[in-house]
Write a protein that holds these residues in place. Structure first.
Motif, PDB file in Angstrom:
ATOM      1  N   HIS A   1       0.939  -1.274   0.041  1.00 19.70           N
ATOM      2  CA  HIS A   1      -0.056  -0.042  -0.005  1.00 19.70           C
ATOM      3  C   HIS A   1       1.010   1.229  -0.041  1.00 19.70           C
ATOM      4  O   HIS A   1       1.876   1.138   0.548  1.00 19.70           O
ATOM      5  CB  HIS A   1      -0.756   0.019   1.353  1.00 19.70           C
ATOM      6  N   PHE A   2       0.337   2.249  -0.623  1.00 15.31           N
ATOM      7  CA  PHE A   2       1.229   3.601  -0.563  1.00 15.31           C
ATOM      8  C   PHE A   2       0.102   4.592  -0.327  1.00 15.31           C
ATOM      9  O   PHE A   2      -1.125   4.570  -0.564  1.00 15.31           O
ATOM     10  CB  PHE A   2       1.876   3.805  -1.674  1.00 15.31           C
ATOM     11  N   PRO A   3       0.320   5.999   0.092  1.00 16.09           N
ATOM     12  CA  PRO A   3      -0.559   6.903   0.446  1.00 16.09           C
ATOM     13  C   PRO A   3      -1.164   7.396  -0.846  1.00 16.09           C
ATOM     14  O   PRO A   3      -0.899   7.399  -1.935  1.00 16.09           O
ATOM     15  CB  PRO A   3       0.264   8.143   0.978  1.00 16.09           C
ATOM     16  N   HIS A   4      -2.589   7.265  -0.687  1.00 13.14           N
ATOM     17  CA  HIS A   4      -3.446   7.697  -1.645  1.00 13.14           C
ATOM     18  C   HIS A   4      -3.627   6.657  -2.806  1.00 13.14           C
ATOM     19  O   HIS A   4      -4.096   7.133  -4.159  1.00 13.14           O
ATOM     20  CB  HIS A   4      -3.069   9.218  -2.021  1.00 13.14           C
ATOM     21  N   SER A   5      -3.335   5.512  -2.551  1.00 12.16           N
ATOM     22  CA  SER A   5      -3.405   4.372  -3.592  1.00 12.16           C
ATOM     23  C   SER A   5      -4.880   4.334  -4.070  1.00 12.16           C
ATOM     24  O   SER A   5      -4.922   3.738  -5.289  1.00 12.16           O
ATOM     25  CB  SER A   5      -2.927   3.023  -3.132  1.00 12.16           C
ATOM     26  N   ARG A   6      -5.989   4.690  -3.614  1.00 15.30           N
ATOM     27  CA  ARG A   6      -7.026   4.537  -4.132  1.00 15.30           C
ATOM     28  C   ARG A   6      -7.348   5.215  -5.316  1.00 15.30           C
ATOM     29  O   ARG A   6      -8.408   5.092  -6.115  1.00 15.30           O
ATOM     30  CB  ARG A   6      -8.470   4.751  -2.847  1.00 15.30           C
ATOM     31  N   GLN A   7      -6.419   6.627  -5.482  1.00 20.04           N
ATOM     32  CA  GLN A   7      -6.533   7.229  -6.617  1.00 20.04           C
ATOM     33  C   GLN A   7      -6.365   6.328  -7.923  1.00 20.04           C
ATOM     34  O   GLN A   7      -6.872   6.904  -8.919  1.00 20.04           O
ATOM     35  CB  GLN A   7      -5.646   8.483  -6.634  1.00 20.04           C
ATOM     36  N   LEU A   8      -5.729   5.306  -7.844  1.00 10.73           N
ATOM     37  CA  LEU A   8      -5.571   4.428  -8.846  1.00 10.73           C
ATOM     38  C   LEU A   8      -6.362   3.011  -8.823  1.00 10.73           C
ATOM     39  O   LEU A   8      -6.621   2.422  -9.788  1.00 10.73           O
ATOM     40  CB  LEU A   8      -4.065   3.973  -8.844  1.00 10.73           C
TER      41      LEU A   8
END
Length: 122
Positions: free
Chosen positions: A48-55
């Motif tokens: 996981h990485f920060p703001h991964s939901r953007q992708l």
């Protein structure tokens, strides 16, 4: 080495508690990891990485790809997404595109196939 396990599963750190020891290579979690990403060692990886939901959310991916396509100096690298609509906000545009594709499919004997995916479903 023969006889050693391929991996060793470590117990999850308690909420707000202990830090992981530095002897791990891969941290695979189902939610945001409780690890300081800026303190990872060069060989350590996290899924996981920060703001991964953007992708990973298709509606947000669409929004971000459209933004990249519209940016000055854009390249064809962003032309990877088929014709996509976020419903219900873009229903009228979808209905017009669907009708046009249906007419073309009838003329050419092709198919008018679309994929529908609920917003926020991953």
């Amino acid at each position: 080495a023969a006889g050693l396990p391929v991996w060793v599963e470590l117990p999850e750190a308690p909420e707000g508690g202990e830090r992981l020891a530095p002897g791990w290579d891969l941290l695979w979690t189902w939610k945001a990891p409780r690890v300081a990403l800026n303190e990872l060692l060069p060989w350590q990886r996290v899924n996981h990485f920060p703001h991964s939901r953007q992708l990973t959310r298709k509606d947000l991916l669409k929004k971000n790809l459209q933004r990249a396509r519209a940016a000055p100096g854009r390249t064809e690298a962003y032309d990877v997404m088929p014709l996509t609509f976020a419903l219900p906000a873009e229903y009228n545009a979808f209905a017009m595109a669907f009708a046009a594709c249906r007419e073309e499919a009838e003329e050419t004997g092709g198919a008018n196939v679309w994929i529908m995916k609920p917003t926020g479903s991953g």
